[in-house]
Design an enzyme around this catalytic site. Structure first.
Site, short mmCIF file in Angstrom:
data_model
loop_
_atom_site.label_atom_id
_atom_site.label_comp_id
_atom_site.label_asym_id
_atom_site.label_seq_id
_atom_site.Cartn_x
_atom_site.Cartn_y
_atom_site.Cartn_z
N GLY A 172 21.21 31.54 5.65
CA GLY A 172 22.25 31.75 4.65
C GLY A 172 23.20 32.85 5.08
CD GLN A 189 25.20 38.34 4.75
OE1 GLN A 189 25.16 37.20 4.30
NE2 GLN A 189 24.24 38.83 5.50
CB CYS A 245 19.39 40.36 4.85
SG CYS A 245 21.15 40.34 4.57
CG LEU A 246 21.72 36.56 9.30
CD1 LEU A 246 22.82 35.51 9.42
CD2 LEU A 246 20.84 36.55 10.54
CG HIS A 266 19.30 36.97 0.12
ND1 HIS A 266 18.30 37.78 0.60
CD2 HIS A 266 20.38 37.19 0.92
CE1 HIS A 266 18.77 38.47 1.64
NE2 HIS A 266 20.02 38.12 1.86
CD GLU A 267 22.80 34.25 1.81
OE1 GLU A 267 23.77 35.02 1.99
OE2 GLU A 267 21.76 34.33 2.48
CG HIS A 312 24.83 39.16 0.70
ND1 HIS A 312 24.68 40.43 1.22
CD2 HIS A 312 23.85 38.41 1.26
CE1 HIS A 312 23.63 40.44 2.05
NE2 HIS A 312 23.12 39.22 2.10
NI NI Z 1 21.51 38.57 3.28
#
Ligand code: NI
Length: 199
Positions: free
Chosen positions: A79, A84, A124-125, A166-167, A170
């Site tokens: 995701g 991000q 998370c990236l 989660h996304e 963000h």
């Molecule tokens: Ni994330």
């Protein structure tokens, strides 16, 4: 022999690089018009910005979606939210399939129903090499626009439901580590600040 040399020279002049991998990547992106974007890392304050709703799902948005997908698959991740990559618009992409062949794109998404609770180990990236358990709703109903601009409703459960929550966090400037104790938060902050310095 001759043909090979000629072909190589063509590629070099067309893409201006000598590294084979970069040639292939550059060819791919030029052909399909995609780009790998830089992912912001915690505790970068730009991750705290509030994303604005998308007004028109036009060509500009299609480019953002393609870049998000490419960046997510390249990372690799399941995701990615526009926040991000320092784009502060309400766009997220998700693909929880093993084969990376089921992309889901949520524009202006809102969770309208939540039920149950589930604890999942999340990563998370933007918080590389860090994983922690977080409590989330087990089932969510989400209303959104797809990449064609059509209104959709999705009932998700399990990993997909967790990923959506989660996304969408963000886009509100929220990161999964915010759910952890302040001790754990300061530990991960220090770890990533140190890693950034040593780069
Ligand atoms: Ni994330």
């Amino acid at each position: 022999q001759f043909r090979r040399t000629k072909k190589k020279r063509f590629l070099l002049s067309a893409y201006g690089g000598y590294n084979k991998a970069s040639l292939i990547i550059s060819f791919f992106f030029r052909t399909f018009g995609m780009a790998l974007l830089t992912i912001l890392r915690y505790p970068d304050t730009r991750l705290r910005k509030q994303a604005k709703p998308v007004e028109y799902v036009d060509d500009r948005v299609q480019v953002i979606i393609n870049d998000l997908l490419e960046t997510m698959y390249g990372a690799p991740g399941i995701g990615l939210a526009a926040t991000q990559v320092n784009i502060h618009e309400q766009i997220v992409v998700i693909d929880i399939s093993e084969e990376n062949d089921s992309p889901l794109c949520l524009i202006n998404a809102k969770i309208t129903k939540k039920s149950g609770s589930v604890e999942t180990e999340e990563g998370c990236l933007s918080v590389p090499e860090y994983f922690a358990k977080v409590d989330r709703a087990e089932n969510v109903t989400v209303e959104y626009l797809d990449r064609e601009g059509q209104s959709c409703v999705l009932e998700a459960t399990g990993l997909l439901a967790v990923c959506i929550q989660h996304e969408l966090d963000h886009l509100k400037g929220k990161i999964f580590v915010d759910y952890l104790s302040s001790l754990k938060q300061s530990r991960v902050r220090k770890k990533l600040e140190k890693a950034a310095k040593n780069k």
